[in-house]
Design a protein around this motif. Sequence first.
Motif, mmCIF file in Angstrom:
data_model
loop_
_atom_site.group_PDB
_atom_site.id
_atom_site.type_symbol
_atom_site.label_atom_id
_atom_site.label_comp_id
_atom_site.label_asym_id
_atom_site.label_seq_id
_atom_site.Cartn_x
_atom_site.Cartn_y
_atom_site.Cartn_z
ATOM 1 N N VAL A 193 0.844 -1.198 0.000
ATOM 2 C CA VAL A 193 0.000 0.000 0.000
ATOM 3 C C VAL A 193 0.883 1.253 0.000
ATOM 4 C CG1 VAL A 193 -1.725 1.300 1.328
ATOM 5 C CG2 VAL A 193 -1.948 -1.173 1.094
ATOM 6 N N SER A 194 1.950 1.232 0.783
ATOM 7 C CA SER A 194 2.845 2.393 0.860
ATOM 8 C C SER A 194 3.550 2.644 -0.462
ATOM 9 C CB SER A 194 3.885 2.187 1.964
ATOM 10 O OG SER A 194 3.252 2.116 3.215
ATOM 11 N N LEU A 195 3.977 1.598 -1.150
ATOM 12 C CA LEU A 195 4.643 1.771 -2.440
ATOM 13 C C LEU A 195 3.696 2.337 -3.493
ATOM 14 C CD1 LEU A 195 6.944 -1.365 -2.609
ATOM 15 C CD2 LEU A 195 7.636 1.033 -2.380
ATOM 16 N N VAL A 196 2.434 1.909 -3.455
ATOM 17 C CA VAL A 196 1.451 2.470 -4.386
ATOM 18 C C VAL A 196 1.277 3.963 -4.095
ATOM 19 C CG1 VAL A 196 -0.986 2.463 -5.048
ATOM 20 C CG2 VAL A 196 0.255 0.301 -4.818
ATOM 21 N N LEU A 197 1.162 4.316 -2.823
ATOM 22 C CA LEU A 197 1.022 5.725 -2.444
ATOM 23 C C LEU A 197 2.245 6.527 -2.895
ATOM 24 C CD1 LEU A 197 -0.358 8.094 -1.043
ATOM 25 C CD2 LEU A 197 0.644 7.292 1.111
ATOM 26 N N LEU A 198 3.441 6.007 -2.651
ATOM 27 C CA LEU A 198 4.654 6.708 -3.081
ATOM 28 C C LEU A 198 4.703 6.872 -4.600
ATOM 29 C CD1 LEU A 198 7.309 5.138 -0.694
ATOM 30 C CD2 LEU A 198 6.467 7.497 -0.680
ATOM 31 N N ALA A 199 4.277 5.856 -5.331
ATOM 32 C CA ALA A 199 4.264 5.943 -6.795
ATOM 33 C C ALA A 199 3.297 7.031 -7.257
ATOM 34 C CB ALA A 199 3.881 4.593 -7.396
ATOM 35 N N ILE A 200 2.156 7.118 -6.615
ATOM 36 C CA ILE A 200 1.174 8.152 -6.966
ATOM 37 C C ILE A 200 1.742 9.537 -6.683
ATOM 38 C CG2 ILE A 200 -1.067 9.157 -6.335
ATOM 39 C CD1 ILE A 200 -1.986 6.212 -5.803
#
Length: 175
Positions: free
Chosen positions: A29-36
């Motif tokens: 979830v954190s990696l998706v947020l960082l990518a966004i």
Amino acid sequence: MTNVQQFAAAGAGVWSLGWCAAWLLDPMVSLVLLAILRAEQVTARHGVRMGGWVRGAKWFTLAATYVMNTWSAFMDGSAVLVVLHSVPPLVVFVAAEAVTELRDKLGAVVANAAPGRADVAPTPRTSFAEYLEVARAARTADVVVTPAWVRQVTGCSRGLSSRLAATLVEDGDRS
């Protein structure tokens, strides 16, 4: 991360497949947020606004992190734990939203610094040769050339002053 793991493991035995897989939920979830957030940053640099899906994905990942972090505290009915486990995801949420406004304001600053705007034009960099010329002009026979002296007369950086001083000393040896 441990709160999310405990939430996701849901009582699975330690080192079981479910317990181990639960450790992957928070980073995912954190990696998706960082990518966004990174994609927003890159597109903003080019003046491109993101659509509603991007904002929705950002809010969803932040909300998911919040729920998973605070679930056990809410279930225990502990106000102290709810507050304790709410702070990190809420700080991330507020920072992620502030980044949007900061990005827009920084973009406006860059746009205002366009050529022709003398009031905000960037100062051109001084070259090694230019600093060397200034130091050579300031040097007299009684000067002991040191990096500190070079910084004093040229205003150059500490790292550059050593190179300039070495060049000036070498110049003096050739004379």
